[in-house]
Design an enzyme around this catalytic site. Structure first.
Site, short mmCIF file in Angstrom:
data_model
loop_
_atom_site.label_atom_id
_atom_site.label_comp_id
_atom_site.label_asym_id
_atom_site.label_seq_id
_atom_site.Cartn_x
_atom_site.Cartn_y
_atom_site.Cartn_z
N LYS A 96 -2.23 13.09 7.26
CA LYS A 96 -2.31 12.39 5.99
C LYS A 96 -3.44 11.39 6.11
CE LYS A 96 -0.46 8.96 3.38
NZ LYS A 96 0.51 7.89 3.25
N GLY A 157 3.56 -0.05 -1.42
CA GLY A 157 4.53 -1.11 -1.20
C GLY A 157 4.86 -1.95 -2.42
N ALA A 184 2.98 6.73 -2.53
CA ALA A 184 2.88 5.27 -2.63
C ALA A 184 3.20 4.73 -4.02
CB ALA A 184 1.50 4.77 -2.24
N GLY A 185 3.82 3.57 -4.01
CA GLY A 185 4.03 2.81 -5.23
C GLY A 185 5.39 2.98 -5.88
N ASN A 206 8.20 5.18 1.39
CA ASN A 206 8.56 4.47 2.62
C ASN A 206 9.26 3.16 2.28
OD1 ASN A 206 8.81 3.32 5.15
ND2 ASN A 206 6.79 3.90 5.83
N THR A 207 8.50 2.21 1.74
CA THR A 207 9.08 0.89 1.49
C THR A 207 10.33 0.95 0.60
OG1 THR A 207 6.82 0.08 1.57
CG2 THR A 207 8.48 -1.47 0.84
#
Lengths: 256, 329
Positions: A96, A157, A184-185, A206-207
């Site tokens: 990635k 994040g 993301a986001g 992830n976050t």
């Protein structure tokens, strides 16, 4: 189910492996959500001589596909070196690709990204580029050899969700045959469901999971949302209408 | 009851276990490759916060519950325990992080304005509100280690400088070195910086919540502040990276710009020994009891782990909470 570089994955959920309260909770998040791909950061500050091996072994033990990333790389050279290191560490040609262009927003550097994607593809890598939803950038990435695109929903994040629905929708329309992953986001399952409704193939989180009060519960929440959103997409949803349309005729009703 | 034991590892766990055993009349020998507490031990680099409630933000429930015993235990050993609570703040941009931290922890109250100014005048200039954890405490970890060692010596415990595996009843209290018998044990690297600033005064530990660069600052008195700590999945010891140090210093600078003028006294790094759930584990294997994996909770949880181990040794408690029956050999 999505196919990335001829490999079919059994889940539309990809999970990052950073920031969890513990590796045990990380593993449980994977089990509970059925996520099919784990992204792993090959942080250079982890040190030499495989000092991070214990953690990487735990990721390997999850039994899912491992997608090493070049998180935290701010230049083409850094990203290429990190990718090469990751290939050796994880014995995979998947990477990635992150080339960060802005320290605060962690926005991808589109110019560096294309250059690094070309170098890595020529070197035999299967590149998963973390990009913006910019159509021209995505075309360049495909020309550079990428057969997956991973546009952001919002900056890493932030949990802001899908910031540019129009852009993401037109990306889907322009690339009907390239697997698209929202990377993301995302912060909430409803946002992931929305990505599925737009016809996206998968999401990477992830976050949103790792920093939830109960990460494993949130992972399951996302997995269910993905299922719901995908079902909706495949079911061909109704078109929204401006006019209120009663579903049973009121005209000439026998009883009131 | 076992009358004589050898403890491997004279770091935080070994010293606490020895203290509990000596108090129960057990004959104790401590064996460690180093002559006394120092840079080779992960506990040397600790913050020394006794902050069970704050830790509860990311740690499992036993840390919060059992960690509450730590302050009294350390005080009972004659260690200076500073009971002024701790404060948690955020930068203006991240103020919602503070509400989330409040939701996920207990034992705190939100303070602002004059209340905050009274607690920490230096923070009140720049922060309009903070979470105050009144029942938390802190100690100077190096003083505490030296103090325990000295008391043990006075009580007749023997210290041997050796790395060899002892014979007879053994309690393995080593850090990462215990990986040779506990393969689940991994290292989690932490880096810290010690500053001296005569411009800043803090009476209690302060945590800065930040999405990327979380920081805590522990005042050690005489203008000395310990800045900690990174948490990286790596067993590397001894090398602090420029990036990590930069992040710690930037976060401190953001907390109060006066830290920019501080003197850098020390930069340290080591690897915390941890099991996959980041909780301590007590394991019995043959004649050996293993008590390891204190992660970032050495000073917070060693007292209770020591009591559990002592219970096992003396037969008073055959099933302490952290005892695991899995055979990791």
């Amino acid at each position: 189910m999505p196919v990335f570089y001829e490999t079919e994955i059994t889940s539309r959920l990809m999970l990052g492996t950073a920031q969890y309260p513990s590796p045990a909770i990380l593993a449980e998040a994977f089990h509970r959500s059925g996520a099919g791909i784990a992204t792993v950061s090959v942080r250079r500050e982890a040190g030499g001589e495989r000092a991070g091996q214990a953690f990487w072994d735990m990721i390997a033990a999850l039994g899912v596909h491992v997608l090493p990333n070049t998180a935290g790389c701010h230049s083409v050279r850094e990203a290429v070196t990190t990718a090469q290191m990751a290939r050796e560490l994880f014995d995979t040609n998947w990477v990635k690709l992150e080339v960060i262009g802005h320290a605060d927003t962690l926005q991808p550097d589109p110019f560096g990204l294309v250059e690094a994607a070309r170098i890595l593809t020529d070197d035999g890598f299967h590149v998963f580029p973390y990009c913006t939803e910019d159509l021209v950038l995505c075309e360049r990435l495909v020309e550079a050899g990428c057969r997956v695109l991973m546009p952001w929903g919002a900056p890493i994040g932030t949990g802001l969700g899908l910031n540019n629905i129009y852009g993401l929708r037109s990306l889907r329309a322009h690339f009907p045959d390239v697997p698209l992953v929202i990377d993301a986001g995302l912060g909430l399952p409803s946002q992931a469901a929305h990505a599925m409704e737009l016809g996206y193939d998968a999401v990477l989180l992830n976050t949103a999971v790792a920093k939830a009060g109960d990460p494993t519960m949130m992972a399951e929440g996302f997995a269910r949302a993905l299922e719901a959103g995908r079902l909706a997409y495949e079911a061909d949803p109704m078109e929204p209408r401006d006019m209120a349309a009663p579903s049973t005729p009121v005209f000439g009703r026998a009883f009131t | 009851m076992t009358e004589a034991v050898t403890i491997r590892g004279a770091g935080i766990v070994g010293l606490c276990v020895a203290t509990e055993l000596v108090a129960r009349g057990v004959d104790v020998t401590l064996r460690d490759p180093a002559p006394e507490p120092g840079a080779h031990a992960c506990s040397w680099w600790a913050g020394g916060m006794l902050a069970p409630f704050c830790e509860g933000f990311s740690a499992e429930e036993p840390v919060v519950r059992l960690g509450q015993e730590a302050a009294d235990w350390w005080a009972a050993q004659g260690v200076e325990v500073i009971r002024r609570g701790s404060l948690v703040v955020t930068l203006e941009r991240d103020r919602r992080e503070l509400d989330q931290f409040a939701r996920r922890t207990q034992g705190h109250q939100m303070v602002s304005g004059t209340d905050l100014a009274e607690l920490e005048p230096y923070l009140a200039d720049r922060h309009d509100r903070a979470l105050f954890f009144a029942d938390e405490a802190h100690i100077n970890p190096r003083n505490a280690l030296m103090h325990l060692r000295k008391r043990l010596q006075e009580a007749g415990a023997r210290f041997e400088q050796s790395d060899a595996a002892p014979t007879g009843p053994v309690i393995d209290c080593r850090g990462l070195a215990a990986q040779d018998s506990l393969p689940d044990l991994r290292g989690v690297k932490g880096e810290m910086v010690v500053l001296r600033s005569l411009d800043v005064t803090l009476k209690r530990p302060v945590r800065l919540l930040h999405p990327r660069f979380p920081l805590y600052i522990v005042p050690r008195g005489d203008g000395v502040f310990m800045l900690g700590a990174t948490q990286i999945e790596s067993a590397e010891r001894g090398r602090a990276s420029a990036r990590s140090v930069m992040e710690l210093l930037s976060a401190a600078y953001a907390l109060h710009p006066a830290f920019g003028e501080a003197e850098v006294m020390e930069i340290g790094a080591d690897a915390r020994p941890a099991f996959p759930d980041n909780l301590p584990r007590i394991t019995r294997k043959g004649g050996t009891i293993h008590a390891n994996g204190l992660f970032r909770h050495g000073f917070l949880l060693s007292p209770v782990v020591a009591r559990m181990v002592a219970g096992l040794v003396t037969g008073d408690n055959e099933t302490p909470e952290f005892l695991t029956h899995e055979d990791h050999g």
